[in-house]
Design a protein around this motif. Structure first.
Motif, PDB file in Angstrom:
ATOM      1  N   PRO A   1     -23.229 -42.476  -4.437  1.00  0.00           N
ATOM      2  CA  PRO A   1     -21.776 -42.338  -4.237  1.00  0.00           C
ATOM      3  C   PRO A   1     -20.951 -43.146  -5.242  1.00  0.00           C
ATOM      4  CG  PRO A   1     -22.891 -42.858  -2.178  1.00  0.00           C
ATOM      5  CD  PRO A   1     -23.887 -43.097  -3.274  1.00  0.00           C
ATOM      6  N   HIS A   2     -21.543 -44.187  -5.818  1.00  0.00           N
ATOM      7  CA  HIS A   2     -20.832 -45.060  -6.763  1.00  0.00           C
ATOM      8  C   HIS A   2     -19.522 -45.586  -6.193  1.00  0.00           C
ATOM      9  CE1 HIS A   2     -23.636 -44.627 -10.065  1.00  0.00           C
ATOM     10  NE2 HIS A   2     -23.588 -43.317  -9.967  1.00  0.00           N
ATOM     11  N   GLY A   3     -19.547 -46.021  -4.939  1.00  0.00           N
ATOM     12  CA  GLY A   3     -18.375 -46.623  -4.325  1.00  0.00           C
ATOM     13  C   GLY A   3     -17.324 -45.665  -3.828  1.00  0.00           C
ATOM     14  N   MET A   4     -17.573 -44.369  -3.944  1.00  0.00           N
ATOM     15  CA  MET A   4     -16.550 -43.381  -3.598  1.00  0.00           C
ATOM     16  C   MET A   4     -16.430 -43.138  -2.097  1.00  0.00           C
ATOM     17  SD  MET A   4     -17.079 -40.699  -6.752  1.00  0.00           S
ATOM     18  CE  MET A   4     -17.174 -41.317  -8.432  1.00  0.00           C
ATOM     19  N   LEU A   5     -17.183 -43.882  -1.292  1.00  0.00           N
ATOM     20  CA  LEU A   5     -17.016 -43.843   0.155  1.00  0.00           C
ATOM     21  C   LEU A   5     -16.362 -45.128   0.671  1.00  0.00           C
ATOM     22  CD1 LEU A   5     -20.419 -42.293   1.319  1.00  0.00           C
ATOM     23  CD2 LEU A   5     -18.168 -41.197   1.310  1.00  0.00           C
ATOM     24  N   ASP A   6     -15.835 -45.929  -0.224  1.00  0.00           N
ATOM     25  CA  ASP A   6     -15.219 -47.189   0.174  1.00  0.00           C
ATOM     26  C   ASP A   6     -13.947 -46.926   0.988  1.00  0.00           C
ATOM     27  OD1 ASP A   6     -13.560 -49.706  -0.038  1.00  0.00           O
ATOM     28  OD2 ASP A   6     -15.321 -50.346  -1.161  1.00  0.00           O
ATOM     29  N   PRO A   7     -13.767 -47.586   2.145  1.00  0.00           N
ATOM     30  CA  PRO A   7     -12.593 -47.337   2.984  1.00  0.00           C
ATOM     31  C   PRO A   7     -11.273 -47.773   2.357  1.00  0.00           C
ATOM     32  CG  PRO A   7     -13.872 -49.170   3.858  1.00  0.00           C
ATOM     33  CD  PRO A   7     -14.701 -48.535   2.775  1.00  0.00           C
ATOM     34  N   TRP A   8     -11.307 -48.525   1.247  1.00  0.00           N
ATOM     35  CA  TRP A   8     -10.058 -48.909   0.581  1.00  0.00           C
ATOM     36  C   TRP A   8      -9.239 -47.692   0.199  1.00  0.00           C
ATOM     37  CZ3 TRP A   8      -8.277 -47.916  -4.444  1.00  0.00           C
ATOM     38  CH2 TRP A   8      -7.109 -48.589  -4.800  1.00  0.00           C
ATOM     39  N   PHE A   9      -9.913 -46.638  -0.251  1.00  0.00           N
ATOM     40  CA  PHE A   9      -9.198 -45.439  -0.665  1.00  0.00           C
ATOM     41  C   PHE A   9      -8.438 -44.814   0.503  1.00  0.00           C
ATOM     42  CE2 PHE A   9     -12.694 -45.794  -3.746  1.00  0.00           C
ATOM     43  CZ  PHE A   9     -11.981 -45.738  -4.932  1.00  0.00           C
ATOM     44  N   LYS A  10      -9.003 -44.917   1.688  1.00  0.00           N
ATOM     45  CA  LYS A  10      -8.359 -44.360   2.886  1.00  0.00           C
ATOM     46  C   LYS A  10      -7.005 -45.007   3.131  1.00  0.00           C
ATOM     47  CE  LYS A  10     -10.398 -45.384   6.767  1.00  0.00           C
ATOM     48  NZ  LYS A  10     -11.351 -45.350   7.904  1.00  0.00           N
ATOM     49  N   HIS A  11      -6.930 -46.303   2.931  1.00  0.00           N
ATOM     50  CA  HIS A  11      -5.691 -47.032   3.177  1.00  0.00           C
ATOM     51  C   HIS A  11      -4.734 -46.957   1.991  1.00  0.00           C
ATOM     52  CE1 HIS A  11      -7.688 -48.484   6.730  1.00  0.00           C
ATOM     53  NE2 HIS A  11      -8.645 -49.047   6.007  1.00  0.00           N
ATOM     54  N   ALA A  12      -5.279 -46.938   0.787  1.00  0.00           N
ATOM     55  CA  ALA A  12      -4.432 -46.928  -0.406  1.00  0.00           C
ATOM     56  C   ALA A  12      -3.832 -45.556  -0.684  1.00  0.00           C
ATOM     57  CB  ALA A  12      -5.238 -47.398  -1.619  1.00  0.00           C
ATOM     58  N   TYR A  13      -4.578 -44.490  -0.387  1.00  0.00           N
ATOM     59  CA  TYR A  13      -4.120 -43.121  -0.668  1.00  0.00           C
ATOM     60  C   TYR A  13      -4.324 -42.245   0.567  1.00  0.00           C
ATOM     61  CZ  TYR A  13      -4.760 -44.908  -5.439  1.00  0.00           C
ATOM     62  OH  TYR A  13      -4.726 -45.664  -6.577  1.00  0.00           O
ATOM     63  N   PRO A  14      -3.523 -42.439   1.613  1.00  0.00           N
ATOM     64  CA  PRO A  14      -3.751 -41.694   2.864  1.00  0.00           C
ATOM     65  C   PRO A  14      -3.651 -40.174   2.706  1.00  0.00           C
ATOM     66  CG  PRO A  14      -1.660 -42.903   2.907  1.00  0.00           C
ATOM     67  CD  PRO A  14      -2.405 -43.396   1.726  1.00  0.00           C
ATOM     68  N   LEU A  15      -2.748 -39.691   1.847  1.00  0.00           N
ATOM     69  CA  LEU A  15      -2.626 -38.244   1.653  1.00  0.00           C
ATOM     70  C   LEU A  15      -3.867 -37.688   0.961  1.00  0.00           C
ATOM     71  CD1 LEU A  15      -0.945 -35.715   1.998  1.00  0.00           C
ATOM     72  CD2 LEU A  15       0.188 -36.229  -0.191  1.00  0.00           C
ATOM     73  N   LYS A  16      -4.333 -38.387  -0.066  1.00  0.00           N
ATOM     74  CA  LYS A  16      -5.557 -37.954  -0.744  1.00  0.00           C
ATOM     75  C   LYS A  16      -6.742 -38.011   0.208  1.00  0.00           C
ATOM     76  CE  LYS A  16      -4.485 -39.143  -5.554  1.00  0.00           C
ATOM     77  NZ  LYS A  16      -4.896 -39.970  -6.715  1.00  0.00           N
ATOM     78  N   HIS A  17      -6.735 -39.016   1.081  1.00  0.00           N
ATOM     79  CA  HIS A  17      -7.834 -39.146   2.038  1.00  0.00           C
ATOM     80  C   HIS A  17      -7.853 -37.951   2.994  1.00  0.00           C
ATOM     81  CE1 HIS A  17     -10.895 -41.235   4.358  1.00  0.00           C
ATOM     82  NE2 HIS A  17     -10.234 -40.920   5.450  1.00  0.00           N
ATOM     83  N   LEU A  18      -6.668 -37.499   3.399  1.00  0.00           N
ATOM     84  CA  LEU A  18      -6.586 -36.326   4.271  1.00  0.00           C
ATOM     85  C   LEU A  18      -7.171 -35.099   3.572  1.00  0.00           C
ATOM     86  CD1 LEU A  18      -5.628 -34.993   6.889  1.00  0.00           C
ATOM     87  CD2 LEU A  18      -3.378 -34.695   5.821  1.00  0.00           C
ATOM     88  N   LYS A  19      -6.845 -34.935   2.298  1.00  0.00           N
ATOM     89  CA  LYS A  19      -7.398 -33.813   1.532  1.00  0.00           C
ATOM     90  C   LYS A  19      -8.918 -33.939   1.403  1.00  0.00           C
ATOM     91  CE  LYS A  19      -3.218 -33.085  -1.244  1.00  0.00           C
ATOM     92  NZ  LYS A  19      -2.638 -33.147  -2.613  1.00  0.00           N
TER      93      LYS A  19
END
Length: 382
Positions: A113-131
């Motif tokens: 995954p190379h870090g691409m499952l890190d929960p930071w992205f969920k909080h930093a980019y909520p719209l992208k996370h929804l997509k």
């Protein structure tokens, strides 16, 4: 044994995964393993040195997911030539193509995954996370669930990955990660950097060496540096790395507002002797990231004896702290300022002790030869 690595791009400007593939596979020959990389790069794209690899370029994919109409068919025709397939990265078509092509075959595949499952992205980019959640249900979860193993670079990454998406049922395996020290790295000298930037020769260099990106905390670094720079006129910040999002202009404006533009050198992306010369010229390497899966550049700095100042969001922070090979702080403005100041407040003896620990830390924790052995052993067992 033949192993096929599949990655969207092998270009070094794309960040750590491309360098990681090169480093990882550089040890395959010693284990009687033949590496091939399948990539969606064009034939005229500059990929740097790939002498130890067979590289197959299918050409650019389309859109943000890099869809390539020939990828699945290529994999179906050629997958039998390999003992296993390793996918690098998530959220793009090449991973789904491997799953689709191999799901009815007996060729196992693995996913980094190379870090691409890190929960930071969920909080930093909520719209992208929804997509991404939509894509998770449509494709990505199936890619991971049906892989022989999902490969993590450290225990911290494995634990964090469990927090991002649901459902989440995968076969987890920590194989470690790291870098390798090439002859160029060993033979380069700080003068390789000073030749181009002679005005920095007598400066105390704080080096940032990574992509100019929001998640890297570049804005925090510049503001924090502005606050501590007034204590010593010899302090200088070098910002080395490609600006892929056009953010550098905003960062330069911050430097202007703080009246420290002349205390910062922007080099763009640097490679080979220039890169290693910069690392060796630096008093410390600094990476105040909000999210960093591993940080190959951190391991590279340690390997040549440069102490590291990192945030606790760089997933290998525990190893750095355990080995006393650098300092760790929070990924906030206050935390970054404290991190820089903490280094300056150390005695020369304390700095030398940390510097002496750097190479040992690299050899024990981040020499990628061990990660390569772990991966190949896992493939052979399965």
């Amino acid at each position: 044994m033949k192993v096929l690595h599949v990655i969207s791009s092998l270009s070094l400007e794309g960040g750590g995964p491309a360098q990681g593939v090169r480093n990882l596979t550089s040890f395959y020959a010693s284990m009687n393993v033949s590496p091939t990389v399948l990539t969606l790069d064009d034939k005229d794209d500059s990929l740097g040195n790939t002498d130890h690899l067979e590289v197959i370029r299918l050409g650019k994919g389309k859109g943000i997911f890099s869809y390539h109409p020939e990828l699945v068919e290529w994999l179906k025709r050629h997958s039998h030539e390999y003992n296993s397939v390793v996918v690098h990265g998530l959220w793009q078509y090449h991973g789904y193509a491997v799953y689709k092509a191999l799901k009815k075959s007996n060729i196992p595949y693995y996913v980094f995954p190379h870090g691409m499952l890190d929960p930071w992205f969920k909080h930093a980019y909520p719209l992208k996370h929804l997509k991404k959640y939509i894509y998770w249900f449509l494709a990505q979860y199936s890619v991971l669930k049906n892989s022989k193993a999902v490969l993590f670079t450290c225990e911290e990454e494995k634990l964090l990955a469990r927090e991002s998406f649901w459902p989440y049922r995968v076969n987890e395996s920590v194989v470690n990660y790291g870098t390798t020290i090439t002859e160029i790295a060993k033979n380069s000298k700080s003068d390789d950097f000073y030749t181009k930037y002679p005005e920095l020769k007598n400066k105390i260099i704080f080096l940032f060496l990574s992509r100019i990106h929001e998640k890297k905390g570049c804005d925090l670094l510049i503001q924090a540096f502005a606050k501590i720079a007034k204590s010593n006129s010899d302090l200088h910040l070098v910002m080395a790395g490609p600006d892929q999002t056009g953010w550098q202009a905003d960062l330069e404006k911050i430097a202007d507002d703080y009246c420290i533009a002349d205390r910062i050198t922007w080099t763009g992306m640097i490679k080979n002797e220039m890169k290693w010369g910069a690392i060796k010229a630096a008093e410390v390497f600094i990476l105040p990231s909000h999210q960093e899966n591993f940080g190959i550049s951190v391991a590279e700095a340690l390997a040549v004896g440069t102490p590291v100042l990192i945030s606790s969001k760089v997933n290998i922070w525990r190893e750095i702290k355990e080995m006393n090979a650098g300092l760790v702080g929070d990924d906030t403005l206050e935390g970054t300022q404290k991190l820089l100041q903490a280094w300056l407040d150390l005695s020369e003896n304390e700095k030398q002790i940390i510097k002496q620990n750097t190479v040992a830390c690299y050899k024990q924790k981040f020499d990628i030869s061990q990660a390569a052995k772990n991966l190949i052993e896992l493939i052979r067992i399965n």
